[in-house]
Design an enzyme around this catalytic site. Structure first.
Site, PDB file in Angstrom:
ATOM      1  N   LEU A 364       0.841  -1.196   0.000  1.00  0.00           N
ATOM      2  CA  LEU A 364       0.000   0.000   0.000  1.00  0.00           C
ATOM      3  C   LEU A 364       0.881   1.253   0.000  1.00  0.00           C
ATOM      4  CD1 LEU A 364      -2.695  -1.205   2.540  1.00  0.00           C
ATOM      5  CD2 LEU A 364      -2.951  -0.984   0.062  1.00  0.00           C
ATOM      6  N   GLU A 365       0.778   2.040  -1.067  1.00  0.00           N
ATOM      7  CA  GLU A 365       1.666   3.182  -1.257  1.00  0.00           C
ATOM      8  C   GLU A 365       0.964   4.511  -1.022  1.00  0.00           C
ATOM      9  OE1 GLU A 365       3.559   2.732  -5.049  1.00  0.00           O
ATOM     10  OE2 GLU A 365       4.180   0.664  -4.647  1.00  0.00           O
TER      11      GLU A 365
END
Length: 539
Positions: A364-365
């Site tokens: 998850l960025e």
């Protein structure tokens, strides 16, 4: 005493049972189709659907002998159904029924003229009426030189039998369809245990952590084929453990693209053998916060989900871990409440059960909430068991210190965490563990930033170096395989370091990761061919 030999009486209609689709038949305006149910025999029947001024007429020309008598018959069901013959050279004939709820045979006879060599036989419905069904057409009389359908035969042996998702009590199987088959028998350790009408089945009632041999045969009205080659399937341990292979001491991780972005398109079976952990990129979010699903891309050439599941099972059988990755540059899953944490855990576990994934990767960025992400991963681990593989791929900014949400999450799930493969690319300059600033693209950038995790509370076995597989695999930060190998040697052996030299070595460092196996393939597998053997030879 002499005489003229007479042609034997046969059914001169071709594809009379519609087992070969609409071959030999012509239907007006696309009004005819072959359906798999209901059928009177075999695997197909004709369905004609009248519409407007089209009465759904389907016909074929059959070869006949002159001056001969033929019996025309067919089994019909549904709406108004007509059966007839034209071009007989004598009196054309037809018969009909106003509709039947079950199969009914229509029968009539005709005689050919002195020079008649071909007759058109047909069936149709009626205007404004419902669809009709036809099966087992017969035009029985002397062979006009065209012959008839070959005698029915037992189907061939199924190919492509593979193992899909497994649980502690079941094994999913799939195989390729066999022409002419109307069903399949499934065998476990030589004993028939169930039947199937399609090309997949799930065998249940099995013991946990137990290996079984499976075979499948094809059947039709004539008989049964030989059994397929056997495949082995092993149920997972009890307690929900995914039952995958153990991750090796030093492992190579690669992301596999479930999309086509210009890199080499791979089926999962094509992933290079050097990779120990294969992260399937990516799961998709839904309108329900925290919930994830997986949608297999149509751009990869798979015949369906069953083939993909078979590829996962084959990789696992070869000792590889196949996990589902969540996130990526464009993906975002929000987990910021108890409800969304539970939705994530439940949906992720459902994907593990359905596809056979060994675990999950958190990529998850767009930010995470360590409190609820920890809850989600704890719930998932409780469902999946101790064999679950858990990996993370944070950006460099996410792991600069132990106070970041990503770092806090990693430490909070340390007891169930497999490896953190930080992305040493698409990054600006960052601080190393010595407080100095390092720019990406060097051995120092790799080692000094990995040192933050190694000294910040993660076990060395939970740290890996993430890099792009080629210059096209990332916007910036590509380093050659030689630099990657030098960084690994520096951290594990204290050799081939740059200006930064760690205060101690970390022999149990897990290994390296790349984006992606597809970009690696595009570059001729240069990355995995160089880095893979080096990782596997670490101390």
């Amino acid at each position: 005493m002499g005489g003229v030999a007479q042609a034997a009486d046969i059914n001169v209609a071709k594809n009379a049972g519609f087992e070969a689709g609409l071959a030999n038949w012509s239907c007006s305006g696309g009004s005819g189709a072959v359906v798999g149910a209901p059928v009177r025999s075999g695997a197909g029947a004709l369905k004609g659907t009248p519409a407007g001024q089209d009465n759904a007429r389907c016909s074929q020309s059959v070869a006949v002998q002159p001056n001969s008598t033929y019996t025309l018959s067919a089994w019909v069901q549904g709406g108004y159904a007509y059966l007839g013959a034209s071009g007989t050279g004598t009196t054309d004939v037809s018969t009909w029924t106003p509709g039947e709820s079950g199969w009914k045979q229509l029968t009539t006879t005709f005689r050919t003229g002195a020079s008649t060599r071909a007759v058109t036989v047909y069936t149709h419905g009626w205007y404004g009426q419902s669809a009709y069904l036809v099966d087992d057409v017969s035009v029985f009389g002397p062979d006009g030189g065209g012959g008839g359908d070959p005698d029915p035969q037992a189907p061939g042996t199924p190919a492509g039998l593979g193992v899909g998702a497994v649980t502690s009590s079941s094994v999913a199987l799939s195989w390729k369809a066999v022409s002419g088959a109307t069903g399949y028998n499934v065998y476990r350790d030589g004993t028939k245990v169930q039947t199937a009408t399609g090309t997949s089945a799930t065998v249940t009632g099995l013991a946990a952590a137990t290996s079984y041999q499976f075979q499948v045969s094809a059947t039709n009205a004539v008989g049964e084929s030989a059994k397929s080659a056997a495949v082995s399937g092993r149920t997972s341990p009890g307690g929900g453990d995914p039952g995958g292979p153990a991750v090796p001491r030093h492992a190579l991780t690669g992301y596999w693209q479930n999309f086509n972005n210009g890199a080499t398109v791979q089926k999962l079976r094509d992933v290079q053998a050097q990779y120990d952990i294969i992260a399937v990129a990516f799961a998709d979010s839904t309108a329900t916060p925290g919930q994830i699903v997986f949608n297999l891309s149509s751009a990869l050439g798979y015949s369906g989900v069953a083939e993909f599941k078979s590829d996962i099972a084959a990789k696992k059988a070869a000792g590889k871990s196949v996990i589902i990755s969540v996130g990526g540059e464009l993906g975002n899953v929000t987990i910021n409440s108890d409800a969304s944490a539970t939705a994530f855990a439940n949906s992720a576990y459902a994907l593990m059960q359905e596809y056979g994934f060994n675990g999950i990767d958190i990529d998850l960025e767009h930010g995470i909430n360590s409190t609820y992400m920890t809850k989600a991963l704890r719930q998932l681990s409780a469902k999946a068991g101790s064999g679950m593989v858990l990996t993370m791929a944070p950006q460099t900014i996410d792991m600069q210190n132990t106070g970041t949400e990503y770092f806090k999450t990693a430490l909070a799930v340390k007891d169930i965490l497999t490896v953190v493969n930080m992305q040493h690319y698409n990054s600006g300059s960052m601080l190393g563990c010595d407080g100095q600033v390092y720019s990406q693209g060097s051995v120092d950038f790799l080692t000094a930033l990995a040192c933050i995790q190694l000294e910040g509370g993660l076990d060395p076995s939970q740290v890996g170096i993430g890099v792009p597989a080629s210059t096209r695999g990332a916007g910036s930060g590509y380093v050659s395989p030689t630099i990657v190998n030098n960084a690994l040697s520096c951290l594990t052996r204290g050799t081939n370091c740059g200006n930064f030299k760690p205060s101690k070595t970390y022999p149990s460092l897990r290994g390296a990761m790349t984006w992606s196996t597809n970009w690696d393939a595009t570059a001729g597998n240069a990355w995995s061919n160089a880095v893979g053997p080096h990782v596997h030879a670490l101390p």
